[in-house]
Design a protein around this motif. Sequence first.
Motif, short mmCIF file in Angstrom:
data_model
loop_
_atom_site.label_atom_id
_atom_site.label_comp_id
_atom_site.label_asym_id
_atom_site.label_seq_id
_atom_site.Cartn_x
_atom_site.Cartn_y
_atom_site.Cartn_z
N ARG A 49 0.69 -1.04 -0.04
CA ARG A 49 -0.22 -0.01 -0.10
C ARG A 49 0.93 1.30 0.14
NH1 ARG A 49 -4.31 0.31 4.70
NH2 ARG A 49 -5.20 -1.19 3.56
N LYS A 53 1.36 4.06 -2.89
CA LYS A 53 0.90 5.30 -2.62
C LYS A 53 1.70 6.61 -2.99
CE LYS A 53 -1.93 7.94 -0.35
NZ LYS A 53 -3.47 8.29 -0.72
N GLU A 58 -2.45 11.04 -4.71
CA GLU A 58 -3.64 11.68 -4.72
C GLU A 58 -4.93 10.62 -4.53
OE1 GLU A 58 -3.22 10.08 -8.79
OE2 GLU A 58 -1.90 10.95 -7.11
N ASP A 60 -7.12 7.72 -2.65
CA ASP A 60 -7.44 6.99 -1.49
C ASP A 60 -7.19 5.60 -1.68
OD1 ASP A 60 -9.42 5.47 0.47
OD2 ASP A 60 -9.14 7.52 1.19
N VAL A 61 -6.70 5.05 -0.39
CA VAL A 61 -6.22 3.51 -0.77
C VAL A 61 -7.16 2.74 -0.67
CG1 VAL A 61 -4.14 3.95 0.80
CG2 VAL A 61 -6.27 3.40 2.17
N THR A 62 -8.75 3.37 -0.47
CA THR A 62 -9.85 2.21 -0.62
C THR A 62 -10.55 2.43 -2.06
OG1 THR A 62 -11.35 3.89 0.21
CG2 THR A 62 -10.45 2.26 1.75
N ASP A 63 -9.83 3.44 -2.86
CA ASP A 63 -10.42 3.78 -4.19
C ASP A 63 -10.09 2.39 -5.16
OD1 ASP A 63 -10.64 4.55 -6.91
OD2 ASP A 63 -10.34 6.52 -6.29
#
Length: 232
Positions: A49, A53, A58, A60-63
Amino acid sequence: MKAVLFDLDGTLIDTAADFIRIIQQMCRDEQRPVVDAETIRTQVSEGARAMVKLVYPELDVTDPVFLAHRQRFLDVYGDNIVVDTDLFLGMYPLLEELEAHQIPWGIVTNKPRGLSESLLAKLNLTERCAVLVCPEDVSKTKPDPEPMYLAAKQLDIDVQEIIYVGDHPRDIDAGRNADMYTILAAYGYLPVESRDDLAAWQADAIIYTIPELHQLLKQKITVLSENQGMMG
């Protein structure tokens, strides 16, 4: 000392070069600014992750888009897991000396089991590693002591007779929380925000090179050998 446990990335094995190569290529493929090698190196211990990143700050890690990039990174890394990766220089003779004294060594890592097993297999360490504890094996990962207790149980050795070597605050916290003797590997992938005050990690010892680590472990081996001789 009756056993030695290591963190994986940045402590036992120098995996940074492969992460750097893959992340920088992702940057070029996406026509994004190429992240410098040192920045990538400091994030290796934070996992996939954190790696992705760096390329897509820009998102979101849940996108779903981010998750797709993360999976692509994992696929590429899994297929090229040992290109420029190897044990840190000097680590092979250290492991050989532990084995010569019949002191088991193992790994407690937050790296997924599939990748960890593949890495060990590529480096011909699978049979030599006495225990491998990964996130899938526990309900709580480092800095929780659960992985450390599991490793000790599988080794059938008391936690107070085990040394844990790591290069991240969560490694030292996990070892301390389990009442193991902890060694901070300051040659590793130290997080930027934690490297200015290594004493604050509260490790039992801080070493800056593999020869220093080797010498410290030799002292522990000597003590064990002398005690065994006295008992014999």
